[in-house]
Scaffold this active site. Sequence first.
Site, short mmCIF file in Angstrom:
data_model
loop_
_atom_site.label_atom_id
_atom_site.label_comp_id
_atom_site.label_asym_id
_atom_site.label_seq_id
_atom_site.Cartn_x
_atom_site.Cartn_y
_atom_site.Cartn_z
N ASN A 1 -4.70 -21.47 6.22
CA ASN A 1 -4.76 -20.58 5.05
C ASN A 1 -5.31 -21.35 3.86
O ASN A 1 -5.14 -22.57 3.75
CB ASN A 1 -3.34 -20.07 4.73
N ASP B 1 0.71 -2.74 12.33
CA ASP B 1 -0.37 -3.71 12.52
C ASP B 1 -0.10 -4.61 13.73
O ASP B 1 -1.01 -4.99 14.47
CB ASP B 1 -0.46 -4.65 11.30
N ARG C 1 -8.16 15.11 -8.98
CA ARG C 1 -9.24 16.02 -8.58
C ARG C 1 -8.89 16.71 -7.26
O ARG C 1 -9.10 17.89 -7.10
CB ARG C 1 -10.55 15.25 -8.46
N GLN D 1 0.94 5.06 12.72
CA GLN D 1 1.22 5.65 11.40
C GLN D 1 1.24 7.18 11.49
O GLN D 1 2.13 7.83 10.95
CB GLN D 1 0.13 5.23 10.41
N SER E 1 -9.42 4.97 6.52
CA SER E 1 -8.18 5.70 6.81
C SER E 1 -8.22 7.14 6.30
O SER E 1 -7.77 8.06 7.00
CB SER E 1 -6.97 4.98 6.22
N LYS F 1 1.10 -5.63 1.26
CA LYS F 1 1.93 -5.55 2.47
C LYS F 1 3.22 -6.36 2.37
O LYS F 1 4.24 -5.97 2.94
CB LYS F 1 1.12 -6.01 3.69
O1 SKM Z 1 -2.66 -1.86 8.08
C1 SKM Z 1 -3.86 -1.16 7.89
C2 SKM Z 1 -3.65 0.00 6.95
O2 SKM Z 1 -2.68 0.87 7.49
C3 SKM Z 1 -4.94 0.78 6.76
C4 SKM Z 1 -6.11 -0.08 6.57
C5 SKM Z 1 -7.34 0.53 6.05
O3 SKM Z 1 -7.40 1.73 5.91
O4 SKM Z 1 -8.31 -0.20 5.77
C6 SKM Z 1 -6.13 -1.40 6.91
C7 SKM Z 1 -4.95 -2.11 7.40
O5 SKM Z 1 -4.45 -2.92 6.37
#
Ligand code: SKM
Length: 473
Positions: free
Chosen positions: A352, A295, A152, A451, A211, A258
């Site tokens: 963990n 991060d 879209r 970033q 983001s 990740k």
């Molecule tokens: O490391 C960050 C990632 O680059 C963006 C993000 C987000 O948009 O919620 C969270 C983290 O994991």
Amino acid sequence: MAYVALHMKYSVLQVESILFKTASRNIIPNWEGGQYEGDDATRFEALRLAMELGVDYVDIELKVADKFISFISGSKPDKCKLIVSSHNYQSTPSCEELADLVARIQAVGADIVKIATTATDIVDVSRMFQVMVHCQVPMIGLVMSEKGLMSRVLSPKFGGYLTFGTIDATKLSASGQPTIEELLDIYNIRHIGPDTKVLGLIANPVKQSKSPILHNKCLQSVGYNAVYLPLLADDLARFLSTYSSPDFSGFSCSLPFKVDAVQCCHEHDPIAKSIGAINTIIRRPDGKLVGYNTDYIGAISAIEDGIGGPGSKDAAVSPLSGRLVVVVGAGGAGKAIAYGAKEKGARVVVANRTYEKAVSLAAAVGGHALRLAELETFRPEEGMILANATSLGMYPNVDGTPIPKKALSFYDVVFDVVYAPKVTRLLREAEESGVKVVSGVEMFVRQAMGQFERFTGIEAPESLMREIAAKYT
Ligand code: SKM
């Protein structure tokens, strides 16, 4: 009218005056997957009336296109364009099947071909893009569902005739439809063209992320020709090998990808390699993928500033030096924080849910491992720092927390990687226990700055980022 179509060449006012279809999905007949149960005669009459009243387009399903064309029998005004559409609410067929469908739609005499399919995986959208770029007639190609959002927003990049946006977010006419406001204000769709670079966050889930809003507003502020999308993927390697053209030039990477990202990149920044997790992927002009970790610096500098006092992050000795840092979570974020804490001279404990993962991360940073349940009584010394690196407490599961409230008073500082919501249950309970807290929003902004600079080669507009983060988190 529940939605309007955004024609790439039209102004907003013109767009809003177009009566594109007589209603929303409830005028698509039930045999096409819609909710309209009436007869064709009534529908055809309504469409003919709309044409007579001067609408720019009418949209009719391929299955009844012949019948509709004989019904209007040459009475269509020249200015009115006939869109002939096909909907598939289950899947997206192969490129060959889509191309065959285009040919059948053209053959009935459509002015504009419209095909709407459904994404069961984000890679399905690439087939629609391939067919759109090769189509010789005006074409609308949309892939429904959250995994199809890209189709879209990137419609102008791949030559789509128009895209759909809803006026009201609670009244979608098809699944995955963005609002007009999002298309215009966040994705800046009027500036998207063939040369626009595609950036985005690959994650699952991805809806909660800020983001897209953060990066898009900053890209716009520096005039960089790129759009940043939420990319709901199921498999990182499949995503990266499908969207492999140079224009797909950079990605953020979040839960659960990740660690997988390390295998997917051809080259790694040395820090990302030592951490064993990547949150930023850049596609170099030669096509090679390079992985970074922003991060680490984002989280550690936020914690250092949060601790404050003598020995702040600018001092030769980090305020983390000699402290006991308890990291909850051994995934990508946990690895970055554990690595960073160790680099700053802290002693590290990793807790963990899967104990074996805690053991392996603790071994990598010369620390100790704990089971999650042990956190309730773990208090070897005063002045400890707790860092939650799990998604517990993140939208929509805001009641989640990694540690019982009564154990929070064992800590001096509590940090949460979760930034949506801004005040998680963990941070709220820590504050109620009189403990200093460091919000995940700080890390979010700082990792995004790193970033942005890698995506664009331009210095990140920090104050704008902080403004946006404050407004939208
Ligand atoms: O490391 C960050 C990632 O680059 C963006 C993000 C987000 O948009 O919620 C969270 C983290 O994991």
